[in-house]
Write a protein that holds these residues in place. Structure first.
Motif, PDB file in Angstrom:
ATOM      1  N   PRO A 102       0.802  -1.231   0.000  1.00  0.00           N
ATOM      2  CA  PRO A 102       0.000   0.000   0.000  1.00  0.00           C
ATOM      3  C   PRO A 102       0.836   1.282   0.000  1.00  0.00           C
ATOM      4  O   PRO A 102       0.395   2.307  -0.511  1.00  0.00           O
ATOM      5  N   GLY A 103       2.026   1.225   0.557  1.00  0.00           N
ATOM      6  CA  GLY A 103       2.820   2.441   0.675  1.00  0.00           C
ATOM      7  C   GLY A 103       3.741   2.744  -0.487  1.00  0.00           C
ATOM      8  O   GLY A 103       4.085   3.897  -0.729  1.00  0.00           O
ATOM      9  N   TYR A 104       4.167   1.700  -1.222  1.00  0.00           N
ATOM     10  CA  TYR A 104       5.224   1.916  -2.206  1.00  0.00           C
ATOM     11  C   TYR A 104       4.928   1.415  -3.611  1.00  0.00           C
ATOM     12  O   TYR A 104       5.625   1.795  -4.548  1.00  0.00           O
ATOM     13  N   LEU A 105       3.979   0.540  -3.783  1.00  0.00           N
ATOM     14  CA  LEU A 105       3.771  -0.029  -5.109  1.00  0.00           C
ATOM     15  C   LEU A 105       2.656   0.671  -5.847  1.00  0.00           C
ATOM     16  O   LEU A 105       1.537   0.790  -5.346  1.00  0.00           O
ATOM     17  N   ALA A 106       2.963   1.123  -7.031  1.00  0.00           N
ATOM     18  CA  ALA A 106       1.952   1.705  -7.916  1.00  0.00           C
ATOM     19  C   ALA A 106       1.315   0.568  -8.705  1.00  0.00           C
ATOM     20  O   ALA A 106       1.686  -0.599  -8.570  1.00  0.00           O
ATOM     21  N   GLU A 107       0.373   0.913  -9.546  1.00  0.00           N
ATOM     22  CA  GLU A 107      -0.295  -0.079 -10.388  1.00  0.00           C
ATOM     23  C   GLU A 107       0.757  -0.814 -11.237  1.00  0.00           C
ATOM     24  O   GLU A 107       1.620  -0.188 -11.840  1.00  0.00           O
ATOM     25  N   PRO A 108       0.719  -2.138 -11.270  1.00  0.00           N
ATOM     26  CA  PRO A 108       1.669  -2.885 -12.099  1.00  0.00           C
ATOM     27  C   PRO A 108       1.538  -2.508 -13.577  1.00  0.00           C
ATOM     28  O   PRO A 108       0.455  -2.189 -14.061  1.00  0.00           O
ATOM     29  N   SER A 109       2.650  -2.546 -14.254  1.00  0.00           N
ATOM     30  CA  SER A 109       2.672  -2.260 -15.698  1.00  0.00           C
ATOM     31  C   SER A 109       3.747  -3.124 -16.326  1.00  0.00           C
ATOM     32  O   SER A 109       4.422  -3.898 -15.645  1.00  0.00           O
ATOM     33  N   ALA A 110       3.928  -2.976 -17.638  1.00  0.00           N
ATOM     34  CA  ALA A 110       4.956  -3.760 -18.330  1.00  0.00           C
ATOM     35  C   ALA A 110       6.352  -3.410 -17.814  1.00  0.00           C
ATOM     36  O   ALA A 110       7.243  -4.250 -17.817  1.00  0.00           O
ATOM     37  N   ASP A 111       6.545  -2.180 -17.363  1.00  0.00           N
ATOM     38  CA  ASP A 111       7.848  -1.748 -16.857  1.00  0.00           C
ATOM     39  C   ASP A 111       7.989  -1.943 -15.353  1.00  0.00           C
ATOM     40  O   ASP A 111       9.098  -1.853 -14.818  1.00  0.00           O
ATOM     41  N   ALA A 112       6.881  -2.144 -14.665  1.00  0.00           N
ATOM     42  CA  ALA A 112       6.914  -2.314 -13.211  1.00  0.00           C
ATOM     43  C   ALA A 112       5.950  -3.434 -12.847  1.00  0.00           C
ATOM     44  O   ALA A 112       4.824  -3.212 -12.454  1.00  0.00           O
ATOM     45  N   ARG A 113       6.429  -4.653 -12.987  1.00  0.00           N
ATOM     46  CA  ARG A 113       5.575  -5.826 -12.775  1.00  0.00           C
ATOM     47  C   ARG A 113       5.442  -6.121 -11.282  1.00  0.00           C
ATOM     48  O   ARG A 113       6.306  -5.797 -10.485  1.00  0.00           O
ATOM     49  N   TRP A 114       4.350  -6.769 -10.947  1.00  0.00           N
ATOM     50  CA  TRP A 114       4.133  -7.257  -9.593  1.00  0.00           C
ATOM     51  C   TRP A 114       3.204  -8.448  -9.679  1.00  0.00           C
ATOM     52  O   TRP A 114       2.286  -8.468 -10.498  1.00  0.00           O
ATOM     53  N   CYS A 115       3.446  -9.427  -8.841  1.00  0.00           N
ATOM     54  CA  CYS A 115       2.598 -10.612  -8.814  1.00  0.00           C
ATOM     55  C   CYS A 115       1.893 -10.662  -7.468  1.00  0.00           C
ATOM     56  O   CYS A 115       2.553 -10.590  -6.429  1.00  0.00           O
ATOM     57  N   HIS A 116       0.572 -10.776  -7.500  1.00  0.00           N
ATOM     58  CA  HIS A 116      -0.167 -10.840  -6.242  1.00  0.00           C
ATOM     59  C   HIS A 116       0.140 -12.136  -5.485  1.00  0.00           C
ATOM     60  O   HIS A 116      -0.114 -12.223  -4.291  1.00  0.00           O
ATOM     61  N   LEU A 117       0.698 -13.115  -6.161  1.00  0.00           N
ATOM     62  CA  LEU A 117       1.144 -14.349  -5.514  1.00  0.00           C
ATOM     63  C   LEU A 117       2.674 -14.352  -5.389  1.00  0.00           C
ATOM     64  O   LEU A 117       3.336 -15.354  -5.619  1.00  0.00           O
ATOM     65  N   TRP A 118       3.233 -13.224  -5.007  1.00  0.00           N
ATOM     66  CA  TRP A 118       4.688 -13.055  -4.905  1.00  0.00           C
ATOM     67  C   TRP A 118       5.320 -14.093  -3.992  1.00  0.00           C
ATOM     68  O   TRP A 118       6.468 -14.481  -4.185  1.00  0.00           O
ATOM     69  N   PHE A 119       4.587 -14.572  -2.989  1.00  0.00           N
ATOM     70  CA  PHE A 119       5.118 -15.525  -2.011  1.00  0.00           C
ATOM     71  C   PHE A 119       5.296 -16.917  -2.594  1.00  0.00           C
ATOM     72  O   PHE A 119       5.792 -17.812  -1.923  1.00  0.00           O
ATOM     73  N   GLU A 120       4.920 -17.110  -3.856  1.00  0.00           N
ATOM     74  CA  GLU A 120       5.187 -18.368  -4.545  1.00  0.00           C
ATOM     75  C   GLU A 120       6.433 -18.280  -5.423  1.00  0.00           C
ATOM     76  O   GLU A 120       6.767 -19.237  -6.113  1.00  0.00           O
ATOM     77  N   HIS A 121       7.096 -17.152  -5.404  1.00  0.00           N
ATOM     78  CA  HIS A 121       8.338 -16.936  -6.156  1.00  0.00           C
ATOM     79  C   HIS A 121       9.497 -16.926  -5.172  1.00  0.00           C
ATOM     80  O   HIS A 121       9.658 -15.958  -4.419  1.00  0.00           O
ATOM     81  N   PRO A 122      10.323 -17.957  -5.128  1.00  0.00           N
ATOM     82  CA  PRO A 122      11.437 -17.995  -4.162  1.00  0.00           C
ATOM     83  C   PRO A 122      12.379 -16.792  -4.254  1.00  0.00           C
ATOM     84  O   PRO A 122      12.855 -16.306  -3.224  1.00  0.00           O
ATOM     85  N   VAL A 123      12.633 -16.297  -5.456  1.00  0.00           N
ATOM     86  CA  VAL A 123      13.519 -15.134  -5.598  1.00  0.00           C
ATOM     87  C   VAL A 123      12.880 -13.910  -4.953  1.00  0.00           C
ATOM     88  O   VAL A 123      13.550 -13.123  -4.278  1.00  0.00           O
ATOM     89  N   ALA A 124      11.582 -13.761  -5.127  1.00  0.00           N
ATOM     90  CA  ALA A 124      10.883 -12.626  -4.517  1.00  0.00           C
ATOM     91  C   ALA A 124      10.898 -12.742  -2.995  1.00  0.00           C
ATOM     92  O   ALA A 124      11.106 -11.746  -2.290  1.00  0.00           O
ATOM     93  N   LEU A 164      13.063  -6.733  -8.706  1.00  0.00           N
ATOM     94  CA  LEU A 164      11.825  -7.511  -8.647  1.00  0.00           C
ATOM     95  C   LEU A 164      10.844  -7.142  -9.755  1.00  0.00           C
ATOM     96  O   LEU A 164      10.225  -8.012 -10.359  1.00  0.00           O
ATOM     97  N   ARG A 165      10.688  -5.854 -10.004  1.00  0.00           N
ATOM     98  CA  ARG A 165       9.643  -5.397 -10.899  1.00  0.00           C
ATOM     99  C   ARG A 165      10.123  -5.190 -12.326  1.00  0.00           C
ATOM    100  O   ARG A 165       9.319  -4.874 -13.209  1.00  0.00           O
ATOM    101  N   GLY A 166      11.391  -5.386 -12.595  1.00  0.00           N
ATOM    102  CA  GLY A 166      11.921  -5.203 -13.940  1.00  0.00           C
ATOM    103  C   GLY A 166      11.474  -6.304 -14.888  1.00  0.00           C
ATOM    104  O   GLY A 166      10.958  -7.347 -14.480  1.00  0.00           O
ATOM    105  N   SER A 167      11.689  -6.082 -16.167  1.00  0.00           N
ATOM    106  CA  SER A 167      11.233  -7.043 -17.183  1.00  0.00           C
ATOM    107  C   SER A 167      11.973  -8.375 -17.101  1.00  0.00           C
ATOM    108  O   SER A 167      11.486  -9.385 -17.592  1.00  0.00           O
ATOM    109  N   GLY A 168      13.123  -8.417 -16.452  1.00  0.00           N
ATOM    110  CA  GLY A 168      13.857  -9.665 -16.299  1.00  0.00           C
ATOM    111  C   GLY A 168      13.759 -10.244 -14.893  1.00  0.00           C
ATOM    112  O   GLY A 168      14.443 -11.203 -14.571  1.00  0.00           O
TER     113      GLY A 168
END
Length: 198
Positions: A102-124, A164-168
């Motif tokens: 809520p404090g730092y993430l804007a709406e996800p986009s192609a340049d700023a990705r975010w996964c609502h299931l981030w806790f299923e990504h070990p790197v995240a 985390l949010r980059g295209s790679g």
């Protein structure tokens, strides 16, 4: 100076007590160095405390301090096994969902990705846990002063979000309607070290 070792001028009594405390600490440390280096003699030297008295007290303090440090500074999440891992992940989810999103993430986009299931990504999980550990330390004025939050933003939050949010990053295969955790897993790569069966 008088014959009893007390100076002729007025000296606060506390100064003598401090001096005696310092002598005892130096004697205990000297004895400990001798024990650790294998040069311990049969008994304490002149001005030294007996081996058991100060070192036992020091060991108790060290053990208490170790328990306190362990509680204050949890280990990195990837080094934990269940149930400690589960407890740490639960606390991380609370921080990410309650503070970071809520404090730092804007709406996800192609340049700023975010996964609502981030806790299923070990790197995240690894990156966000490291970010959270830094946040815990750097938002406490007792440990970092008043510049800690600025340091956290510059040195931890911004680089972590770029990764985390980059295209790679780990969310590269996730879009608004789709979640994919295996997109970064490498396939079987032939090894240059493997001998052929010829």
């Amino acid at each position: 100076m008088a014959d009893d070792g007390v100076p002729d001028f007025d000296v606060p009594v506390g100064l003598f007590e401090d001096l005696e405390d310092l002598k005892a600490q130096v004697a205990a440390l000297t004895n400990q160095v001798k024990v650790l280096s294998g040069d311990a003699s049969d008994g304490p030297g002149e001005g030294e405390a007996p081996a058991g008295s100060e070192s036992d007290a020091g060991e108790e303090v060290a053990e208490d301090g170790a328990d306190e440090d362990e509680w204050q500074f949890p280990p990195f999440i990837l080094l934990l096994d269940p149930p400690e891992y589960d407890d740490e992940l639960r606390a991380l989810v609370e921080w990410v969902e309650g503070v970071l999103v809520p404090g730092y993430l804007a709406e996800p986009s192609a340049d700023a990705r975010w996964c609502h299931l981030w806790f299923e990504h070990p790197v995240a999980i690894a990156r966000l846990h490291a970010l959270w550990l830094a946040w815990q330390e750097l938002t406490d004025p007792a440990t970092c002063g008043y510049t800690g939050p600025s340091t956290w933003h510059r040195d931890h939050l911004d680089p972590c979000m770029l990764q985390l949010r980059g295209s790679g990053g780990p969310f590269a295969g996730c879009t608004k309607g789709e979640h994919q955790i295996d997109h970064r897993m490498p396939g079987i790569v032939p090894s240059a070290w493997r001998m052929s069966d010829d």
